[in-house]
Design a protein around this motif. Structure first.
Motif, PDB file in Angstrom:
ATOM      1  N   LEU A   1     -24.283 -23.209 -56.588  1.00 38.47           N
ATOM      2  CA  LEU A   1     -23.144 -24.294 -57.096  1.00 38.47           C
ATOM      3  C   LEU A   1     -24.613 -25.130 -57.591  1.00 38.47           C
ATOM      4  CD1 LEU A   1     -21.239 -26.080 -57.834  1.00 38.47           C
ATOM      5  CD2 LEU A   1     -20.938 -27.370 -55.838  1.00 38.47           C
ATOM      6  N   GLN A   2     -25.965 -25.335 -57.832  1.00 32.50           N
ATOM      7  CA  GLN A   2     -26.916 -26.114 -57.876  1.00 32.50           C
ATOM      8  C   GLN A   2     -27.270 -25.296 -58.521  1.00 32.50           C
ATOM      9  OE1 GLN A   2     -28.548 -27.371 -54.403  1.00 32.50           O
ATOM     10  NE2 GLN A   2     -29.735 -25.149 -53.938  1.00 32.50           N
TER      11      GLN A   2
ATOM     12  N   THR B   1     -14.532 -25.590 -59.451  1.00 32.88           N
ATOM     13  CA  THR B   1     -15.326 -26.965 -58.998  1.00 32.88           C
ATOM     14  C   THR B   1     -15.986 -27.183 -60.315  1.00 32.88           C
ATOM     15  OG1 THR B   1     -15.813 -26.399 -57.360  1.00 32.88           O
ATOM     16  CG2 THR B   1     -17.122 -27.787 -57.105  1.00 32.88           C
TER      17      THR B   1
ATOM     18  N   ALA C   1     -23.001 -19.850 -51.685  1.00 31.59           N
ATOM     19  CA  ALA C   1     -22.110 -20.981 -53.013  1.00 31.59           C
ATOM     20  C   ALA C   1     -22.485 -21.994 -52.999  1.00 31.59           C
ATOM     21  CB  ALA C   1     -20.547 -21.162 -51.774  1.00 31.59           C
TER      22      ALA C   1
ATOM     23  N   VAL D   1     -23.351 -30.137 -58.875  1.00 34.67           N
ATOM     24  CA  VAL D   1     -22.331 -29.606 -59.864  1.00 34.67           C
ATOM     25  C   VAL D   1     -22.901 -29.855 -60.716  1.00 34.67           C
ATOM     26  CG1 VAL D   1     -20.577 -31.132 -60.238  1.00 34.67           C
ATOM     27  CG2 VAL D   1     -20.549 -27.704 -60.670  1.00 34.67           C
TER      28      VAL D   1
ATOM     29  N   SER E   1     -15.241 -20.137 -57.283  1.00 34.75           N
ATOM     30  CA  SER E   1     -15.265 -21.484 -56.896  1.00 34.75           C
ATOM     31  C   SER E   1     -16.222 -22.599 -57.813  1.00 34.75           C
ATOM     32  CB  SER E   1     -15.923 -21.826 -55.346  1.00 34.75           C
ATOM     33  OG  SER E   1     -15.732 -22.375 -54.387  1.00 34.75           O
ATOM     34  N   ARG E   2     -17.726 -21.705 -58.129  1.00 31.27           N
ATOM     35  CA  ARG E   2     -18.469 -23.036 -58.779  1.00 31.27           C
ATOM     36  C   ARG E   2     -17.415 -22.297 -59.924  1.00 31.27           C
ATOM     37  NH1 ARG E   2     -21.815 -21.904 -62.941  1.00 31.27           N
ATOM     38  NH2 ARG E   2     -23.748 -22.792 -62.521  1.00 31.27           N
TER      39      ARG E   2
ATOM     40  N   SER F   1     -17.706 -16.950 -55.051  1.00 31.05           N
ATOM     41  CA  SER F   1     -18.569 -17.360 -54.699  1.00 31.05           C
ATOM     42  C   SER F   1     -18.551 -18.417 -56.072  1.00 31.05           C
ATOM     43  CB  SER F   1     -20.164 -17.441 -53.895  1.00 31.05           C
ATOM     44  OG  SER F   1     -19.940 -17.584 -52.764  1.00 31.05           O
TER      45      SER F   1
ATOM     46  N   THR G   1     -21.358 -33.152 -53.297  1.00 29.58           N
ATOM     47  CA  THR G   1     -21.277 -31.197 -53.857  1.00 29.58           C
ATOM     48  C   THR G   1     -21.170 -31.561 -55.627  1.00 29.58           C
ATOM     49  OG1 THR G   1     -19.842 -30.215 -52.140  1.00 29.58           O
ATOM     50  CG2 THR G   1     -19.717 -29.999 -54.317  1.00 29.58           C
TER      51      THR G   1
END
Length: 493
Positions: free
Chosen positions: A26-27, A355, A22, A400, A351-352, A348, A396
């Protein structure tokens, strides 16, 4: 010496493979995410991409669109955070969200018809048919094949062309070319130089030059002898390039014993030349940025929405899901493992998206003045402020906002663009570095070119606007914006 038992109690942060995945997703940028998911889907038969986006679009898009108030503060309709800040001080979020199970009966589509532009999918199935761009070497070799040269000269010219860098120069000099030639050729430096002069007349003119002076002279030699001020331009290139770079026309005229108007005309002729002849043949394709989110104003309030075209449409393969119940032994165990990994991946991605949405919403809420009035209204903002507002760790927020882009009426910006340090003001507030740079640019653009503002004068002008900034800070911002000093601006004017 004697043996004994000891008990120790300690805490250790352990990231599960699912949470590591995850964090990695995200990155990633949009292109990297697409490539990563394609690779994972190839190795997991339970995953598939749903290309039929038209069937999945529907509704009014409110589920993926969040309203950003113009004053700081938590949004009542923002989605719940997919990760939380780590109380133990770790650089990563320690706990994964309660993701549960994903439905296995249909693909999951992260897009929304109301988010972004919502233009649907109109792919006609044809691949782009653009021809591959011609490289500088290919362009020069094509001309070499048409040139009137002896076989010996062609061999030397081919090695010269191979030694030309992207800007069109021979960075290693003639000695390296001599070393690269076949030993039985026994070419002298004078012979190599003669061939180099021939290559210099190829298109683009000036290629295979040894330095800037050599490059500019080769281009000037292509002009007809009747070109006005050509002789004066050649003299400047041969001996006075440093004065030309400083645009010191008066001193140039005095050294060359020529009229200032003639020197200025010769300088214009030189500046029409190309100091990097090979750069025009750069085959690097232009990269276009696809925004991840959109910010638009509706009813006097800024709203943020995900770009549906940038959200991967990844779901579970229904056929293989149905086979799990009939599988036995190792096959059943392997397929159940693949199904669990597929569900974790889908969660995931959810969630991405959540976020990214929360962080973009918080940034737009904090920087609504910039969207309304421009760079001079940018507020100071640091990662910690957004992290506290959305309930996540600073690491985080950093992930992001890296290589994620937002489209606004003022242009498309990386989310990191909205973060900058602050400088105190007279009223006890603060102004962001971005706003100060915008003010500095405005002052320079409006100055009298005959009497440009010095760094100290700019600092005083900013103080009159209530911004306490030192002269050295102005100089730092000016250099970062590649604005010449006042003396250089005066000569250029």
């Amino acid at each position: 010496m004697k043996t004994g038992l000891q008990f120790r109690l300690n805490q250790q942060l352990t990231l599960t493979p699912q949470l590591q995945q995850a964090i990695r997703l995200l990155q990633l940028s949009q292109l990297e995410l697409e490539a990563e998911l394609r690779q994972i889907a190839e190795s997991n038969p339970l995953l598939e991409f749903s290309e039929d986006s038209a069937e999945n679009e529907g509704g009014n898009g409110e589920e993926d669109s969040f309203e950003a108030a113009q004053t700081p503060g938590p949004s009542s309709n923002a989605p719940s955070s997919s990760s939380s800040s780590d109380d133990s001080g770790s650089s990563d979020d320690a706990e994964a969200p309660d993701w549960g199970d994903a439905p296995a009966d249909e693909p999951i589509d992260f897009s929304s018809s109301g988010a972004g532009r919502g233009n649907g999918s109109e792919d006609d199935g044809f691949e782009p048919q653009n021809a591959a761009p011609e490289t500088l070497r290919e362009h020069l070799m094509w001309q070499l094949n048409l040139a009137h040269m002896t076989p010996r000269q062609r061999t030397i010219a081919a090695v010269l062309i191979d030694a030309v860098n992207a800007d069109g120069y021979l960075g290693e000099g003639l000695e390296s070319v001599a070393t690269a030639l076949p030993a039985d050729l026994k070419a002298t430096l004078e012979e190599i130089e003669n061939v180099r002069r021939m290559v210099q007349r190829f298109d683009p003119t000036g290629v295979a030059s040894l330095d800037l002076r050599d490059c500019l002279r080769a281009q000037l030699e292509q002009f007809s002898s009747g070109t006005p001020h050509l002789d004066l331009a050649l003299r400047i290139v041969d001996s006075e390039l440093e004065l030309l770079a400083r645009n010191d026309i008066v001193k140039l005229a005095r050294r060359l014993r020529a009229e200032a108007d003639d020197v200025a005309s010769a300088a214009v002729l030189i500046r029409s030349l190309d100091p990097r002849p090979g750069a025009a043949m750069d085959p690097t394709p232009v990269e276009y940025v696809a925004p991840d989110v959109y910010a638009r104003k509706e009813g006097g309030r800024w709203r943020v929405s995900l770009n549906p075209d940038c959200q991967p449409r990844l779901g579970l393969n229904q056929h293989y899901c149905n086979l799990i119940a009939r599988a036995r032994g190792d096959d059943a165990s392997w397929m159940r493992g693949q199904l669990q990994e597929a569900r974790w991946l889908i969660k995931s991605l959810e969630s991405r998206a959540e976020t990214l949405m929360k962080v973009a919403e918080a940034i737009v809420r904090r920087q609504s003045a910039f969207l309304d009035y421009g760079p001079e209204a940018m507020h100071p903002l640091v990662l910690r402020e957004v992290a506290e507002e959305v309930g996540m760790h600073e690491s985080t927020i950093s992930r992001v906002t890296t290589r994620k882009y937002i489209h606004t009426p003022r242009g498309t910006f990386e989310l990191k663009h909205f973060f900058s340090s602050g400088v105190s003001t007279e009223d006890g507030g603060s102004a962001s570095a971005t706003a100060i740079q915008a003010m500095l640019r405005k002052l320079v653009d409006g100055e009298d070119t005959r009497k440009p503002l010095s760094d100290q004068a700019i600092a005083e002008e900013l103080r009159r606007k209530g911004i306490q900034v030192a002269r050295r800070t102005v100089a730092k911002y000016r250099e970062a914006m590649r604005i010449p000093s006042s003396s250089e601006r005066q000569r250029a004017g």
